[in-house]
Design an enzyme around this catalytic site. Sequence first.
Site, PDB file in Angstrom:
ATOM      1  N   HIS A   1     -23.716  54.294  53.156  1.00 31.82           N
ATOM      2  CA  HIS A   1     -23.891  53.292  54.217  1.00 31.82           C
ATOM      3  C   HIS A   1     -25.325  53.317  54.765  1.00 31.82           C
ATOM      4  CE1 HIS A   1     -19.380  54.079  54.975  1.00 31.82           C
ATOM      5  NE2 HIS A   1     -19.444  52.827  54.587  1.00 31.82           N
TER       6      HIS A   1
ATOM      7  N   LYS B   1      -4.639  49.481  60.886  1.00 30.15           N
ATOM      8  CA  LYS B   1      -5.250  50.476  60.006  1.00 30.15           C
ATOM      9  C   LYS B   1      -5.258  51.840  60.700  1.00 30.15           C
ATOM     10  CE  LYS B   1      -8.941  49.780  56.658  1.00 30.15           C
ATOM     11  NZ  LYS B   1     -10.238  49.194  56.381  1.00 30.15           N
TER      12      LYS B   1
ATOM     13  N   ARG C   1     -20.750  48.824  45.144  1.00 27.24           N
ATOM     14  CA  ARG C   1     -20.850  50.039  44.329  1.00 27.24           C
ATOM     15  C   ARG C   1     -20.449  49.805  42.884  1.00 27.24           C
ATOM     16  NH1 ARG C   1     -17.446  53.357  48.655  1.00 27.24           N
ATOM     17  NH2 ARG C   1     -16.544  51.282  48.639  1.00 27.24           N
TER      18      ARG C   1
ATOM     19  N   SER D   1     -15.857  56.736  51.500  1.00 23.95           N
ATOM     20  CA  SER D   1     -15.298  57.323  52.731  1.00 23.95           C
ATOM     21  C   SER D   1     -13.871  57.818  52.533  1.00 23.95           C
ATOM     22  CB  SER D   1     -15.309  56.306  53.876  1.00 23.95           C
ATOM     23  OG  SER D   1     -16.616  55.990  54.257  1.00 23.95           O
TER      24      SER D   1
END
Length: 152
Positions: free
Chosen positions: A18, A42, A91, A129
Amino acid sequence: MKKIAVFPGSFDPITLGHTSIIKRALPLFDEIIVAIGNNSSKKYMFDLNKRKKWIEDCFAKETKVSVEIYHGLTVEFCEKKDAKFILRGLRNQLDYEYEHTIAQMNRKLNDEIETIFLFTALEYASINSTVVRDIVRNGGDVNQFLPKEISI
Ligand code: ADP
């Protein structure tokens, strides 16, 4: 007009991946708002204010970067902040599939807001993460994946 970008995410926790995206985007924008989306459905590992403080610590010396928490739609947050750009990192193909859908949906919601993608620097491409959280849960050392301002 000021070029303002919103970098939305969970940042649970912020990683070197990040911070690399944010640093590389700095020459492109006048302001970058790192926006921590708080989605009530979440489950996060790290407390919201802790996540915010970590990001603030990483960019304490960078006046172009600020950190905010938001609820609801990213495009609505951008409208509120007068931000015409959403910044995202890519990514791999998995990111691509997901990001492609989100970007198209966001464009339908507001076609004046452009999503700008930066490909991850190779050395950070496998930092994730979710995996960082798994390592933390299992008692491993994750500090090599995190900015030096953070210690878990
Ligand atoms: P979200 O829950 O929105 O996916 P994340 O915090 O996981 O939030 O990611 C925020 C943004 O940062 C996404 O665009 C994601 O692709 C990007 N990102 C995450 N990890 C990396 C990394 N290692 N390198 C580059 N970009 C990354």
